[in-house]
Design a protein around this motif. Sequence first.
Motif, PDB file in Angstrom:
ATOM      1  N   TYR A  83      -0.617 -11.855  13.745  1.00 26.89           N
ATOM      2  CA  TYR A  83      -0.245 -10.486  13.356  1.00 26.89           C
ATOM      3  C   TYR A  83       1.103 -10.104  13.967  1.00 26.89           C
ATOM      4  CZ  TYR A  83      -0.372  -5.349  13.649  1.00 26.89           C
ATOM      5  OH  TYR A  83      -0.057  -4.021  13.600  1.00 26.89           O
ATOM      6  N   PHE A  84       1.266 -10.393  15.267  1.00 21.90           N
ATOM      7  CA  PHE A  84       2.512 -10.019  15.942  1.00 21.90           C
ATOM      8  C   PHE A  84       3.698 -10.859  15.490  1.00 21.90           C
ATOM      9  CE2 PHE A  84      -0.371  -8.341  19.397  1.00 21.90           C
ATOM     10  CZ  PHE A  84      -0.052  -7.009  19.160  1.00 21.90           C
ATOM     11  N   ALA A  85       3.431 -11.983  14.829  1.00 24.99           N
ATOM     12  CA  ALA A  85       4.518 -12.842  14.351  1.00 24.99           C
ATOM     13  C   ALA A  85       5.014 -12.442  12.968  1.00 24.99           C
ATOM     14  CB  ALA A  85       4.058 -14.306  14.325  1.00 24.99           C
ATOM     15  N   GLN A  86       4.324 -11.510  12.308  1.00 28.13           N
ATOM     16  CA  GLN A  86       4.756 -11.073  10.984  1.00 28.13           C
ATOM     17  C   GLN A  86       6.016 -10.212  11.088  1.00 28.13           C
ATOM     18  OE1 GLN A  86       3.017 -12.291   8.255  1.00 28.13           O
ATOM     19  NE2 GLN A  86       2.004 -13.368   9.933  1.00 28.13           N
ATOM     20  N   PRO A  87       6.950 -10.330  10.142  1.00 24.85           N
ATOM     21  CA  PRO A  87       8.172  -9.513  10.210  1.00 24.85           C
ATOM     22  C   PRO A  87       7.903  -8.026  10.055  1.00 24.85           C
ATOM     23  CG  PRO A  87       8.064 -10.755   8.151  1.00 24.85           C
ATOM     24  CD  PRO A  87       6.970 -11.282   9.019  1.00 24.85           C
ATOM     25  N   VAL A  88       6.885  -7.684   9.270  1.00 27.72           N
ATOM     26  CA  VAL A  88       6.470  -6.290   9.108  1.00 27.72           C
ATOM     27  C   VAL A  88       5.026  -6.177   9.588  1.00 27.72           C
ATOM     28  CG1 VAL A  88       6.057  -4.414   7.479  1.00 27.72           C
ATOM     29  CG2 VAL A  88       8.025  -5.934   7.158  1.00 27.72           C
ATOM     30  N   ARG A 119       8.630  -3.944  21.249  1.00 22.99           N
ATOM     31  CA  ARG A 119       9.025  -5.088  22.077  1.00 22.99           C
ATOM     32  C   ARG A 119       9.177  -6.358  21.237  1.00 22.99           C
ATOM     33  NH1 ARG A 119       6.096  -4.272  27.990  1.00 22.99           N
ATOM     34  NH2 ARG A 119       6.504  -2.030  28.120  1.00 22.99           N
ATOM     35  N   ALA A 120       8.383  -6.463  20.171  1.00 19.83           N
ATOM     36  CA  ALA A 120       8.491  -7.629  19.294  1.00 19.83           C
ATOM     37  C   ALA A 120       9.675  -7.518  18.334  1.00 19.83           C
ATOM     38  CB  ALA A 120       7.195  -7.812  18.512  1.00 19.83           C
ATOM     39  N   GLY A 121      10.297  -6.335  18.275  1.00 17.70           N
ATOM     40  CA  GLY A 121      11.411  -6.143  17.352  1.00 17.70           C
ATOM     41  C   GLY A 121      10.971  -6.178  15.902  1.00 17.70           C
ATOM     42  N   ARG A 122       9.731  -5.769  15.649  1.00 16.25           N
ATOM     43  CA  ARG A 122       9.189  -5.783  14.295  1.00 16.25           C
ATOM     44  C   ARG A 122       9.290  -4.410  13.652  1.00 16.25           C
ATOM     45  NH1 ARG A 122      10.165 -10.837  14.968  1.00 16.25           N
ATOM     46  NH2 ARG A 122       8.571 -12.262  14.218  1.00 16.25           N
ATOM     47  N   ILE A 123       9.062  -4.373  12.361  1.00 15.72           N
ATOM     48  CA  ILE A 123       9.099  -3.124  11.612  1.00 15.72           C
ATOM     49  C   ILE A 123       7.668  -2.639  11.404  1.00 15.72           C
ATOM     50  CG2 ILE A 123       9.757  -2.024   9.437  1.00 15.72           C
ATOM     51  CD1 ILE A 123      11.870  -4.277   9.150  1.00 15.72           C
ATOM     52  N   PRO A 124       7.315  -1.445  11.899  1.00 12.09           N
ATOM     53  CA  PRO A 124       5.958  -0.935  11.669  1.00 12.09           C
ATOM     54  C   PRO A 124       5.797  -0.422  10.242  1.00 12.09           C
ATOM     55  CG  PRO A 124       7.251   0.691  12.869  1.00 12.09           C
ATOM     56  CD  PRO A 124       8.137  -0.534  12.703  1.00 12.09           C
ATOM     57  N   LEU A 125       4.610  -0.597   9.696  1.00  9.70           N
ATOM     58  CA  LEU A 125       4.316  -0.103   8.354  1.00  9.70           C
ATOM     59  C   LEU A 125       3.012   0.699   8.419  1.00  9.70           C
ATOM     60  CD1 LEU A 125       4.873  -0.073   5.278  1.00  9.70           C
ATOM     61  CD2 LEU A 125       3.513  -2.185   5.123  1.00  9.70           C
ATOM     62  N   PRO A 126       3.116   2.005   8.725  1.00  9.18           N
ATOM     63  CA  PRO A 126       1.899   2.819   8.842  1.00  9.18           C
ATOM     64  C   PRO A 126       1.186   2.936   7.491  1.00  9.18           C
ATOM     65  CG  PRO A 126       3.803   3.916   9.830  1.00  9.18           C
ATOM     66  CD  PRO A 126       4.331   2.781   9.007  1.00  9.18           C
ATOM     67  N   ALA A 151      -4.416 -10.437   2.737  1.00  7.91           N
ATOM     68  CA  ALA A 151      -3.789 -11.387   3.667  1.00  7.91           C
ATOM     69  C   ALA A 151      -4.763 -12.485   4.072  1.00  7.91           C
ATOM     70  CB  ALA A 151      -3.283 -10.643   4.901  1.00  7.91           C
ATOM     71  N   ARG A 152      -6.028 -12.089   4.268  1.00  9.87           N
ATOM     72  CA  ARG A 152      -7.034 -13.072   4.681  1.00  9.87           C
ATOM     73  C   ARG A 152      -7.290 -14.068   3.553  1.00  9.87           C
ATOM     74  NH1 ARG A 152     -10.414  -9.729   6.521  1.00  9.87           N
ATOM     75  NH2 ARG A 152     -11.970  -9.621   4.880  1.00  9.87           N
ATOM     76  N   SER A 153      -7.237 -13.610   2.310  1.00  8.20           N
ATOM     77  CA  SER A 153      -7.531 -14.493   1.173  1.00  8.20           C
ATOM     78  C   SER A 153      -6.496 -15.593   1.010  1.00  8.20           C
ATOM     79  CB  SER A 153      -7.629 -13.673  -0.120  1.00  8.20           C
ATOM     80  OG  SER A 153      -6.357 -13.153  -0.477  1.00  8.20           O
ATOM     81  N   VAL A 154      -5.279 -15.336   1.496  1.00  8.45           N
ATOM     82  CA  VAL A 154      -4.249 -16.377   1.400  1.00  8.45           C
ATOM     83  C   VAL A 154      -3.968 -17.022   2.758  1.00  8.45           C
ATOM     84  CG1 VAL A 154      -3.162 -15.366  -0.620  1.00  8.45           C
ATOM     85  CG2 VAL A 154      -2.390 -14.661   1.651  1.00  8.45           C
ATOM     86  N   GLY A 155      -4.817 -16.708   3.736  1.00 10.08           N
ATOM     87  CA  GLY A 155      -4.737 -17.387   5.031  1.00 10.08           C
ATOM     88  C   GLY A 155      -3.625 -16.911   5.933  1.00 10.08           C
ATOM     89  N   LEU A 156      -3.112 -15.703   5.728  1.00  9.49           N
ATOM     90  CA  LEU A 156      -2.016 -15.223   6.577  1.00  9.49           C
ATOM     91  C   LEU A 156      -2.538 -14.621   7.874  1.00  9.49           C
ATOM     92  CD1 LEU A 156       0.401 -13.591   3.963  1.00  9.49           C
ATOM     93  CD2 LEU A 156       0.674 -15.765   5.186  1.00  9.49           C
ATOM     94  N   VAL A 157      -3.191 -13.482   7.787  1.00  7.48           N
ATOM     95  CA  VAL A 157      -3.664 -12.764   8.964  1.00  7.48           C
ATOM     96  C   VAL A 157      -5.071 -12.276   8.693  1.00  7.48           C
ATOM     97  CG1 VAL A 157      -3.253 -10.801  10.508  1.00  7.48           C
ATOM     98  CG2 VAL A 157      -1.319 -12.013   9.520  1.00  7.48           C
ATOM     99  N   ASP A 158      -5.917 -12.286   9.721  1.00 11.54           N
ATOM    100  CA  ASP A 158      -7.297 -11.861   9.549  1.00 11.54           C
ATOM    101  C   ASP A 158      -7.443 -10.392   9.939  1.00 11.54           C
ATOM    102  OD1 ASP A 158     -10.041 -11.787   9.193  1.00 11.54           O
ATOM    103  OD2 ASP A 158     -10.457 -12.471  11.225  1.00 11.54           O
ATOM    104  N   PHE A 159      -7.332  -9.496   8.970  1.00  8.18           N
ATOM    105  CA  PHE A 159      -7.596  -8.086   9.213  1.00  8.18           C
ATOM    106  C   PHE A 159      -9.045  -7.806   8.825  1.00  8.18           C
ATOM    107  CE2 PHE A 159      -2.878  -7.105   8.345  1.00  8.18           C
ATOM    108  CZ  PHE A 159      -2.580  -7.253   9.682  1.00  8.18           C
ATOM    109  N   SER A 160      -9.962  -8.208   9.688  1.00  5.34           N
ATOM    110  CA  SER A 160     -11.378  -7.992   9.431  1.00  5.34           C
ATOM    111  C   SER A 160     -11.718  -6.532   9.711  1.00  5.34           C
ATOM    112  CB  SER A 160     -12.205  -8.889  10.350  1.00  5.34           C
ATOM    113  OG  SER A 160     -11.957  -8.544  11.704  1.00  5.34           O
ATOM    114  N   PRO A 161     -12.918  -6.071   9.312  1.00  9.07           N
ATOM    115  CA  PRO A 161     -13.330  -4.704   9.668  1.00  9.07           C
ATOM    116  C   PRO A 161     -13.262  -4.464  11.175  1.00  9.07           C
ATOM    117  CG  PRO A 161     -14.808  -5.611   8.016  1.00  9.07           C
ATOM    118  CD  PRO A 161     -13.899  -6.729   8.426  1.00  9.07           C
ATOM    119  N   GLU A 162     -13.590  -5.501  11.954  1.00  5.93           N
ATOM    120  CA  GLU A 162     -13.535  -5.389  13.411  1.00  5.93           C
ATOM    121  C   GLU A 162     -12.084  -5.223  13.885  1.00  5.93           C
ATOM    122  OE1 GLU A 162     -15.318  -8.407  16.449  1.00  5.93           O
ATOM    123  OE2 GLU A 162     -14.198  -9.589  15.031  1.00  5.93           O
ATOM    124  N   GLN A 163     -11.157  -5.925  13.219  1.00  2.00           N
ATOM    125  CA  GLN A 163      -9.744  -5.803  13.570  1.00  2.00           C
ATOM    126  C   GLN A 163      -9.228  -4.407  13.223  1.00  2.00           C
ATOM    127  OE1 GLN A 163      -8.631  -8.456  15.007  1.00  2.00           O
ATOM    128  NE2 GLN A 163      -6.407  -8.363  15.070  1.00  2.00           N
TER     129      GLN A 163
END
Length: 326
Positions: free
Chosen positions: A195-200, A251-258, A271-283
Amino acid sequence: MTHTVLVTGVSRHIGARVASVLAADPDISRVIGVDTVPPPSLTRDGGKSLGRTEFVRVDLRSPDIAQVIAAADIDTVVHMSLVSAPSRNAGRAYMKEHNVIGTMQLLGACQRSATVRRVVVRSTTAVYGSSPGDPAVFTEGVEPHDLPSHGYGKDAVEVEGYVRGFARRRPDIAVSLLRFANFMGPGVDSPLTRYFAQPVMPTVFGFDPRLQFVHEDDAVEVLRRMATDDHPGTFNVAGAGVLLLSQCVRRAGRIPLPLFAPAFRWLGEAARSVGLVDFSPEQLRLMSHGRAVDSSALEAELGWRPKFTTAAAFEDFLHSRLRGAA
């Protein structure tokens, strides 16, 4: 004295590091690492990074683990094999079976063993859940306001229940249950580090959660100490202090997307369906309400404290994985 150690989950980064550190201890006669697949280092460097560790391919859901424990006269078990996120290939059902059924089989084998006298289990602070009614800081004895009902946190709650039952049935065995905050560091690959490695970086609109991390070096040191001496009990493990998500983004120099929560959830599923980031309900709950724990009981027990604060652990991750790659 620790003579023969079994480490589960050695195909993953932290498990491999724990096995390697224990194998380097001259007071330990033998280290056996088990997992369903060989550690990557076996093919990458011929297993040199694992030292004297002997690898055995075992699925913890099978009764074969009991034969390994009996054949090697294992006296210490370090259970590192909990999976924190489903893989694209195996999915959530396999993850739950591996975590819960695998732990049941392992504990059953330990219960029948005449040689096992110490069991160390990796758990997670996710057992406390994340909700607006939570205390500012969780200690080990505080009951969560809202138990996790999804994913890794729910699995860990079940696993901890089996561990406590095992400890009652075998009071002669020293059982240590370690609730780790999110691992952070150069070698950690997790839903949160991805998640922290994503540009946005999507965030939940209106929320700025407090996050805590434990550096991988400190996690390995805690596990080493627990594996080589008796420290029974349940302990939180986290670097001192907290970071707000907004601070992490800056600190990561990323762009937030509220995003509003439904959009955050939809994006997570995509994102999870294509294997990028796991934004589960718990996340989603963590990214809304955050979580912080008190590790003073661990520090008092070991007479030691983590070298890395939460902020320092995150900084080391940024330096090695993001800035170093830039």
